[in-house]
Design a protein around this motif. Structure first.
Motif, PDB file in Angstrom:
ATOM      1  N   ARG A 289       0.836  -1.195   0.000  1.00  0.00           N
ATOM      2  CA  ARG A 289       0.000   0.000   0.000  1.00  0.00           C
ATOM      3  C   ARG A 289       0.873   1.248   0.000  1.00  0.00           C
ATOM      4  NH1 ARG A 289      -2.835  -2.694   4.312  1.00  0.00           N
ATOM      5  NH2 ARG A 289      -4.791  -3.608   3.562  1.00  0.00           N
ATOM      6  N   GLY A 308      -2.981  -2.438  -3.107  1.00  0.00           N
ATOM      7  CA  GLY A 308      -3.293  -1.101  -2.625  1.00  0.00           C
ATOM      8  C   GLY A 308      -2.438   0.000  -3.203  1.00  0.00           C
ATOM      9  N   GLY A 332     -12.021  -2.065 -11.870  1.00  0.00           N
ATOM     10  CA  GLY A 332     -11.975  -1.114 -10.778  1.00  0.00           C
ATOM     11  C   GLY A 332     -10.626  -0.839 -10.152  1.00  0.00           C
ATOM     12  N   THR A 333      -9.514  -1.094 -10.868  1.00  0.00           N
ATOM     13  CA  THR A 333      -8.210  -0.794 -10.254  1.00  0.00           C
ATOM     14  C   THR A 333      -8.050   0.687  -9.952  1.00  0.00           C
ATOM     15  OG1 THR A 333      -7.041  -0.463 -12.368  1.00  0.00           O
ATOM     16  CG2 THR A 333      -7.145  -2.723 -11.500  1.00  0.00           C
ATOM     17  N   SER A 352      -7.706   3.126  -6.485  1.00  0.00           N
ATOM     18  CA  SER A 352      -9.014   2.989  -5.862  1.00  0.00           C
ATOM     19  C   SER A 352      -8.859   2.274  -4.521  1.00  0.00           C
ATOM     20  CB  SER A 352      -9.968   2.198  -6.751  1.00  0.00           C
ATOM     21  OG  SER A 352     -11.142   1.856  -6.044  1.00  0.00           O
ATOM     22  N   PRO A 353      -9.343   2.875  -3.437  1.00  0.00           N
ATOM     23  CA  PRO A 353      -9.254   2.210  -2.132  1.00  0.00           C
ATOM     24  C   PRO A 353     -10.144   0.983  -2.032  1.00  0.00           C
ATOM     25  CG  PRO A 353     -10.582   4.206  -1.979  1.00  0.00           C
ATOM     26  CD  PRO A 353      -9.976   4.199  -3.352  1.00  0.00           C
ATOM     27  N   ASP A 354     -11.050   0.817  -2.985  1.00  0.00           N
ATOM     28  CA  ASP A 354     -11.981  -0.307  -2.951  1.00  0.00           C
ATOM     29  C   ASP A 354     -11.455  -1.552  -3.659  1.00  0.00           C
ATOM     30  OD1 ASP A 354     -13.868   1.331  -1.647  1.00  0.00           O
ATOM     31  OD2 ASP A 354     -14.613   2.083  -3.578  1.00  0.00           O
ATOM     32  N   PHE A 355     -10.356  -1.418  -4.418  1.00  0.00           N
ATOM     33  CA  PHE A 355      -9.971  -2.543  -5.261  1.00  0.00           C
ATOM     34  C   PHE A 355      -9.364  -3.700  -4.477  1.00  0.00           C
ATOM     35  CE2 PHE A 355      -7.338  -4.850  -8.407  1.00  0.00           C
ATOM     36  CZ  PHE A 355      -8.370  -5.272  -9.226  1.00  0.00           C
ATOM     37  N   GLU A 356      -8.758  -3.443  -3.337  1.00  0.00           N
ATOM     38  CA  GLU A 356      -8.206  -4.544  -2.550  1.00  0.00           C
ATOM     39  C   GLU A 356      -9.294  -5.563  -2.208  1.00  0.00           C
ATOM     40  OE1 GLU A 356      -5.188  -3.716   0.583  1.00  0.00           O
ATOM     41  OE2 GLU A 356      -5.609  -1.616   0.083  1.00  0.00           O
ATOM     42  N   LEU A 357     -10.425  -5.083  -1.710  1.00  0.00           N
ATOM     43  CA  LEU A 357     -11.534  -5.973  -1.380  1.00  0.00           C
ATOM     44  C   LEU A 357     -12.157  -6.551  -2.639  1.00  0.00           C
ATOM     45  CD1 LEU A 357     -13.346  -7.212   0.752  1.00  0.00           C
ATOM     46  CD2 LEU A 357     -14.758  -5.136   0.688  1.00  0.00           C
ATOM     47  N   ALA A 358     -12.286  -5.726  -3.672  1.00  0.00           N
ATOM     48  CA  ALA A 358     -12.857  -6.205  -4.933  1.00  0.00           C
ATOM     49  C   ALA A 358     -12.003  -7.313  -5.527  1.00  0.00           C
ATOM     50  CB  ALA A 358     -12.988  -5.050  -5.915  1.00  0.00           C
ATOM     51  N   ARG A 361     -12.729 -10.598  -3.957  1.00  0.00           N
ATOM     52  CA  ARG A 361     -13.981 -11.163  -4.466  1.00  0.00           C
ATOM     53  C   ARG A 361     -13.779 -11.755  -5.865  1.00  0.00           C
ATOM     54  NH1 ARG A 361     -16.469  -6.402  -2.096  1.00  0.00           N
ATOM     55  NH2 ARG A 361     -16.451  -5.406  -4.164  1.00  0.00           N
TER      56      ARG A 361
END
Length: 377
Positions: A289, A308, A332-333, A352-358, A361
């Protein structure tokens, strides 16, 4: 389902991304099919034997179909297709027959993902021709996963008709999906993504090489003018980073080819911050990160973003690399994309701070696809 699995892939050259595809599937098969005989048909079986040693107990390497493609007198897509199909169907030469025996005994043949069956390398359609020819002889199961098929080959209609007869197929980008009338799937490295992140992020040795700014730039698949222009843009990026007290490192995804840009930057990046392919392969990609990445390579984009990092994805061949990188942007990277031939300076990196979780999945989705191909017994 039988106990002889035949894989076809472009790994083993070596090339970090292509090799990670193979390693991901071998690790998966070691869990769900540990007693299987697993053949890998690849361009460099000797190197592959060293790269993938110990991952699956039943692993063996050959180059039967790849060699048949390369040996075709006419390297056009139509001619290679006919040559390989005839070679499989007729046999009759000691140079091929021992390899064809293993191919003919396969219970399933699976062509693994990557962007190598397309108009950039039209001769590689022979791999699919060989699969179809074997299936006619022994009724084995044919599957494909994570392919990138654009730009299309001159025999695209023939290729699509053959893929329609496969038991299962997935592709990783919208253009390939539209061509075959499928939903867009995922690159095969998502199958091994979490494992790759664990060995990279959790290793102190890898993290000690994870600098603030990382570069991974290829010298293949581009012309000299574009490459020189990109060198000048990257020199400015590195100089500005150093002026802001940021550490800068460099990753080699393909040995030799990717080192050329490191050397062209003329000592701006310390030699100790150069991470050779062997280090990446044995220990993992130096990601974390808070990093910033500039990469022309597709799989460092995927893995760094999943860890991250922010970044800029640089396309070196329009109609090929732009499609590859945009398949990750669509997931969504959050990275910025630019063409290496653009007249402007390199853009500011984004993420994107959301891509780690995405990404986690997406890895689950890919595992579900793999389990559908090879159910747990």
């Amino acid at each position: 389902m039988g106990n002889s699995i035949y894989l076809i892939a472009s790994g083993g050259n070596p090339n970090y991304g292509d090799d990670l595809v193979v390693a991901s599937w071998l690790r998966f098969l070691a869990r769900v099919r540990p007693d299987a005989s697993v053949w890998l048909d690849c361009p460099q079986p000797g190197t592959a034997s060293a790269l993938f040693a110990g991952i699956h107990p039943g692993f063996r390497a050959t180059n039967t179909l790849w060699r048949a493609c390369a040996d075709a007198p006419d390297q056009s897509a139509h001619a290679v297709w006919d040559h390989v199909a005839d070679r499989v169907d007729r046999g009759g030469t000691p140079m091929y027959d021992i390899g064809l025996l293993a191919l003919g005994n396969a219970d399933s043949i699976h062509i693994l993902g990557g962007g190598y069956v397309n108009g950039v390398w039209p001769d590689h359609v022979g791999l699919v021709a060989g699969m179809a020819a074997v299936q006619k002889l022994n009724s084995c199961r044919l599957t494909a996963s994570g392919l990138g098929l654009t730009p299309l080959t001159e025999n695209a209609e023939q290729l699509a008709k053959t893929f329609a007869e496969f038991s299962a197929i997935s592709v990783r980008d919208d253009a390939s999906a539209e061509f075959l009338g499928l939903k867009t799937g995922l690159d095969d490295v998502f199958l091994g993504l979490l494992s790759e992140l664990r060995r990279s992020v959790d290793s102190y040795r890898v993290q000690s090489r994870a600098q603030d700014v990382m570069l991974c730039i290829q010298s293949d698949m581009t012309d000299e003018t574009t490459w020189s222009g990109l060198r000048d843009k990257l020199r400015y990026v590195v100089e500005m980073s150093l002026a802001n007290d940021l550490s800068v490192g460099y990753v080699e995804a393909i040995p030799g080819s990717d080192r050329r840009m490191f050397e062209a930057l003329e000592g701006l990046i310390p030699e100790k911050n150069f991470v050779p392919f062997t280090q990446v392969w044995t220990d993992g990609l130096p990601v974390r990160r808070g990093q910033t990445w500039y990469t022309t390579r597709f799989h460092p984009h995927m893995i760094a973003a999943a860890a991250g990092a922010k970044g800029v994805a640089i396309g070196v061949l329009d109609g090929y690399y732009d499609i590859k990188h945009r398949s990750l942007l669509d997931l969504g990277t959050g990275w910025t994309y630019t063409s290496a031939g653009s007249a402007s300076e390199l853009p500011e990196p984004t993420g994107s701070p959301d891509f780690e979780l995405a990404a986690a999945r997406l890895a689950g989705r890919k595992r579900a696809e793999a389990l559908a191909l090879y159910p747990v017994r």
